[in-house]
Scaffold this motif. Structure first.
Motif, mmCIF file in Angstrom:
data_model
loop_
_atom_site.group_PDB
_atom_site.id
_atom_site.type_symbol
_atom_site.label_atom_id
_atom_site.label_comp_id
_atom_site.label_asym_id
_atom_site.label_seq_id
_atom_site.Cartn_x
_atom_site.Cartn_y
_atom_site.Cartn_z
ATOM 1 N N ILE A 104 -16.917 7.464 19.134
ATOM 2 C CA ILE A 104 -17.173 7.832 20.534
ATOM 3 C C ILE A 104 -15.861 8.134 21.240
ATOM 4 O O ILE A 104 -15.742 9.123 21.979
ATOM 5 C CB ILE A 104 -17.949 6.708 21.258
ATOM 6 C CG1 ILE A 104 -19.346 6.558 20.648
ATOM 7 C CG2 ILE A 104 -18.064 7.014 22.760
ATOM 8 C CD1 ILE A 104 -20.091 5.324 21.107
ATOM 9 N N ASN A 105 -14.874 7.302 20.995
ATOM 10 C CA ASN A 105 -13.540 7.517 21.587
ATOM 11 C C ASN A 105 -12.935 8.841 21.114
ATOM 12 O O ASN A 105 -12.356 9.594 21.909
ATOM 13 C CB ASN A 105 -12.625 6.354 21.215
ATOM 14 C CG ASN A 105 -11.181 6.611 21.603
ATOM 15 O OD1 ASN A 105 -10.355 6.953 20.753
ATOM 16 N ND2 ASN A 105 -10.868 6.464 22.872
ATOM 17 N N LYS A 106 -13.085 9.133 19.838
ATOM 18 C CA LYS A 106 -12.512 10.353 19.261
ATOM 19 C C LYS A 106 -13.101 11.604 19.897
ATOM 20 O O LYS A 106 -12.378 12.544 20.236
ATOM 21 C CB LYS A 106 -12.763 10.363 17.751
ATOM 22 C CG LYS A 106 -12.300 11.639 17.053
ATOM 23 C CD LYS A 106 -12.659 11.605 15.576
ATOM 24 C CE LYS A 106 -12.307 12.927 14.894
ATOM 25 N NZ LYS A 106 -12.699 12.912 13.449
ATOM 26 N N PHE A 107 -14.408 11.617 20.098
ATOM 27 C CA PHE A 107 -15.071 12.830 20.582
ATOM 28 C C PHE A 107 -15.135 12.923 22.103
ATOM 29 O O PHE A 107 -15.197 14.021 22.655
ATOM 30 C CB PHE A 107 -16.481 12.928 19.983
ATOM 31 C CG PHE A 107 -16.494 13.421 18.571
ATOM 32 C CD1 PHE A 107 -16.588 14.780 18.299
ATOM 33 C CD2 PHE A 107 -16.404 12.541 17.502
ATOM 34 C CE1 PHE A 107 -16.594 15.244 17.000
ATOM 35 C CE2 PHE A 107 -16.404 12.998 16.188
ATOM 36 C CZ PHE A 107 -16.497 14.355 15.937
ATOM 37 N N LEU A 108 -15.111 11.772 22.794
ATOM 38 C CA LEU A 108 -15.207 11.798 24.254
ATOM 39 C C LEU A 108 -13.871 11.563 24.950
ATOM 40 O O LEU A 108 -13.767 11.754 26.165
ATOM 41 C CB LEU A 108 -16.214 10.750 24.737
ATOM 42 C CG LEU A 108 -17.679 10.979 24.362
ATOM 43 C CD1 LEU A 108 -18.558 9.899 24.982
ATOM 44 C CD2 LEU A 108 -18.160 12.358 24.780
ATOM 45 N N LYS A 109 -12.875 11.117 24.168
ATOM 46 C CA LYS A 109 -11.534 10.869 24.730
ATOM 47 C C LYS A 109 -11.579 9.861 25.884
ATOM 48 O O LYS A 109 -11.014 10.057 26.946
ATOM 49 C CB LYS A 109 -10.916 12.180 25.234
ATOM 50 C CG LYS A 109 -10.878 13.288 24.200
ATOM 51 C CD LYS A 109 -9.903 12.960 23.081
ATOM 52 C CE LYS A 109 -9.664 14.173 22.186
ATOM 53 N NZ LYS A 109 -10.483 14.165 20.989
ATOM 54 N N ILE A 110 -12.294 8.769 25.659
ATOM 55 C CA ILE A 110 -12.408 7.721 26.672
ATOM 56 C C ILE A 110 -12.096 6.366 26.056
ATOM 57 O O ILE A 110 -12.127 6.207 24.821
ATOM 58 C CB ILE A 110 -13.817 7.673 27.300
ATOM 59 C CG1 ILE A 110 -14.874 7.504 26.213
ATOM 60 C CG2 ILE A 110 -14.090 8.890 28.148
ATOM 61 C CD1 ILE A 110 -16.231 7.192 26.729
ATOM 62 N N LYS A 111 -11.805 5.385 26.903
ATOM 63 C CA LYS A 111 -11.444 4.046 26.440
ATOM 64 C C LYS A 111 -12.523 3.007 26.702
ATOM 65 O O LYS A 111 -12.704 2.071 25.933
ATOM 66 C CB LYS A 111 -10.148 3.597 27.132
ATOM 67 C CG LYS A 111 -8.936 4.477 26.841
ATOM 68 C CD LYS A 111 -8.498 4.387 25.402
ATOM 69 C CE LYS A 111 -7.211 5.167 25.159
ATOM 70 N NZ LYS A 111 -6.799 5.125 23.734
ATOM 71 N N LYS A 112 -13.260 3.173 27.822
ATOM 72 C CA LYS A 112 -14.237 2.151 28.220
ATOM 73 C C LYS A 112 -15.588 2.448 27.574
ATOM 74 O O LYS A 112 -16.380 3.241 28.090
ATOM 75 C CB LYS A 112 -14.360 2.101 29.743
ATOM 76 C CG LYS A 112 -13.086 1.646 30.431
ATOM 77 C CD LYS A 112 -13.300 1.518 31.933
ATOM 78 C CE LYS A 112 -12.062 0.977 32.619
ATOM 79 N NZ LYS A 112 -12.280 0.724 34.050
ATOM 80 N N ILE A 113 -15.833 1.788 26.444
ATOM 81 C CA ILE A 113 -17.029 2.068 25.648
ATOM 82 C C ILE A 113 -17.764 0.775 25.332
ATOM 83 O O ILE A 113 -17.146 -0.218 24.914
ATOM 84 C CB ILE A 113 -16.652 2.764 24.325
ATOM 85 C CG1 ILE A 113 -15.878 4.060 24.600
ATOM 86 C CG2 ILE A 113 -17.897 3.055 23.486
ATOM 87 C CD1 ILE A 113 -15.175 4.613 23.383
ATOM 88 N N ILE A 114 -19.063 0.785 25.535
ATOM 89 C CA ILE A 114 -19.927 -0.314 25.111
ATOM 90 C C ILE A 114 -20.933 0.258 24.121
ATOM 91 O O ILE A 114 -21.683 1.174 24.452
ATOM 92 C CB ILE A 114 -20.655 -0.969 26.301
ATOM 93 C CG1 ILE A 114 -19.645 -1.631 27.246
ATOM 94 C CG2 ILE A 114 -21.675 -2.001 25.811
ATOM 95 C CD1 ILE A 114 -20.245 -2.140 28.538
ATOM 96 N N ARG A 115 -20.884 -0.252 22.913
ATOM 97 C CA ARG A 115 -21.844 0.183 21.887
ATOM 98 C C ARG A 115 -22.954 -0.851 21.806
ATOM 99 O O ARG A 115 -22.701 -2.051 21.689
ATOM 100 C CB ARG A 115 -21.148 0.312 20.532
ATOM 101 C CG ARG A 115 -22.064 0.815 19.430
ATOM 102 C CD ARG A 115 -21.343 0.886 18.096
ATOM 103 N NE ARG A 115 -22.297 1.216 17.040
ATOM 104 C CZ ARG A 115 -22.045 1.097 15.745
ATOM 105 N NH1 ARG A 115 -20.861 0.662 15.331
ATOM 106 N NH2 ARG A 115 -22.970 1.409 14.847
ATOM 107 N N SER A 116 -24.188 -0.400 21.867
ATOM 108 C CA SER A 116 -25.315 -1.339 21.895
ATOM 109 C C SER A 116 -26.441 -0.867 20.993
ATOM 110 O O SER A 116 -26.507 0.300 20.599
ATOM 111 C CB SER A 116 -25.830 -1.498 23.328
ATOM 112 O OG SER A 116 -26.428 -0.299 23.783
ATOM 113 N N MET A 117 -27.330 -1.801 20.679
ATOM 114 C CA MET A 117 -28.518 -1.476 19.904
ATOM 115 C C MET A 117 -29.709 -2.240 20.464
ATOM 116 O O MET A 117 -29.941 -3.410 20.140
ATOM 117 C CB MET A 117 -28.308 -1.822 18.428
ATOM 118 C CG MET A 117 -29.538 -1.593 17.542
ATOM 119 S SD MET A 117 -30.401 0.000 17.768
ATOM 120 C CE MET A 117 -29.101 1.174 17.474
ATOM 121 N N PRO A 118 -30.470 -1.608 21.369
ATOM 122 C CA PRO A 118 -31.735 -2.202 21.821
ATOM 123 C C PRO A 118 -32.838 -1.823 20.830
ATOM 124 O O PRO A 118 -32.553 -1.273 19.773
ATOM 125 C CB PRO A 118 -31.945 -1.532 23.180
ATOM 126 C CG PRO A 118 -31.288 -0.194 23.027
ATOM 127 C CD PRO A 118 -30.173 -0.342 22.030
#
Length: 274
Positions: A104-118
């Motif tokens: 996600i960081n590689k493709f969106l160029k962002i730092k604040k990421i929460i990965r979840s699985m509902p």
């Protein structure tokens, strides 16, 4: 109040949105989907303000602080090609199976990421959501994420990201295992000569009732009963349940089931490019 957006109003996206409108001010909720019908449904049924709904997700990204990515994981890379907004100050909550924080960081160029699985049980506010965040996500932002997840069930903050793939196989795919067993019991009831309506009622009420017994037992104030405790309570020595369970054990039903869950875990890893 932070503004929250959802990109992708499919089954999971809509279920999450349905839960959020009960816990958050709808004026702070935004949605984007390529389907006009889905947007119209959200406006009509969930009272999402028309001005908060967009066909182009870039219009949504201009407005929000936190974005929930509820798109199919297979579509993620293609999706990123059309982003025109700088996301560096946004918090991204992903519910995509098999897509790592690193990717996600590689493709969106962002730092604040929460990965979840509902899971699908978000539709009835009974989901179990496992999640993990990048170190750049603040304590306050984590608390908002918890509130989001708790709006449609319970949540677990995981210590290691690889636990997400395991949770995907256990809980993310878990409802399908339950539905499959229901389907098999219904098929057997049909084989025994019950009508389709009777067979469906036998299978569904049996499993729904069993789930409610487990829920009630889990919340006993003194000593909660486990699923094993309840299984043993149903199983009389020399009885019908014992005969069925013995046949399953002799034919390695447990081993087959465990291996199936392993297959789901490996697929989650493959989807992440491991």
């Amino acid at each position: 109040m932070k503004k929250i957006g959802i990109i992708g109003i499919g089954n999971m996206g809509f279920a999450i949105l349905e839960a959020l409108v009960k816990k958050f001010d709808v004026s702070n909720l935004y949605i984007s989907d390529t389907s006009e019908e889905k947007i119209k449904s959200a406006i009509k049924n969930l009272k999402i303000p028309k001005n908060n709904c967009f066909l182009d997700f870039n219009d949504l990204l201009k407005q929000i602080d936190i974005v929930i990515l509820a798109i199919k994981p297979q579509a993620f890379e293609e999706f990123t090609k059309f982003i025109k907004i700088d996301l560096k100050d946004k918090v991204v909550i992903s519910i995509m199976a098999g897509v790592s924080i690193e990717k996600i960081n590689k493709f969106l160029k962002i730092k604040k990421i929460i990965r979840s699985m509902p899971n699908l049980c978000a539709q009835v506010s009974q989901a179990l959501t496992g999640w993990i965040s990048s170190k750049e996500v603040s304590k306050t932002e984590k608390e908002i994420a918890k509130k989001i997840f708790r709006s449609f069930g319970e949540e677990i903050e995981l210590k290691k990201e690889d636990k997400i793939n395991e949770l995907t196989a256990l809980s993310g795919s878990g409802p399908a295992y339950f539905f499959y067993l229901t389907e098999l019991l219904e098929e057997k009831a049909n084989f025994f000569g019950f009508t389709e309506e009777e067979a469906r009622k036998i299978a569904e009420i049996t499993f729904i009732g069993s789930a409610k017994v487990l829920e009630k037992s889990r919340n006993l104030p003194s000593a909660p009963l486990t699923s094993m405790d309840l299984k043993n309570a149903v199983t009389s020595k020399g009885g019908t349940t014992e005969a069925a369970l013995k046949f399953m054990e002799e034919n390695k039903f447990g081993e087959i089931f465990q291996n199936a869950v392993e297959c789901a875990k490996r697929r989650a890893e493959e989807m992440n490019g491991k």
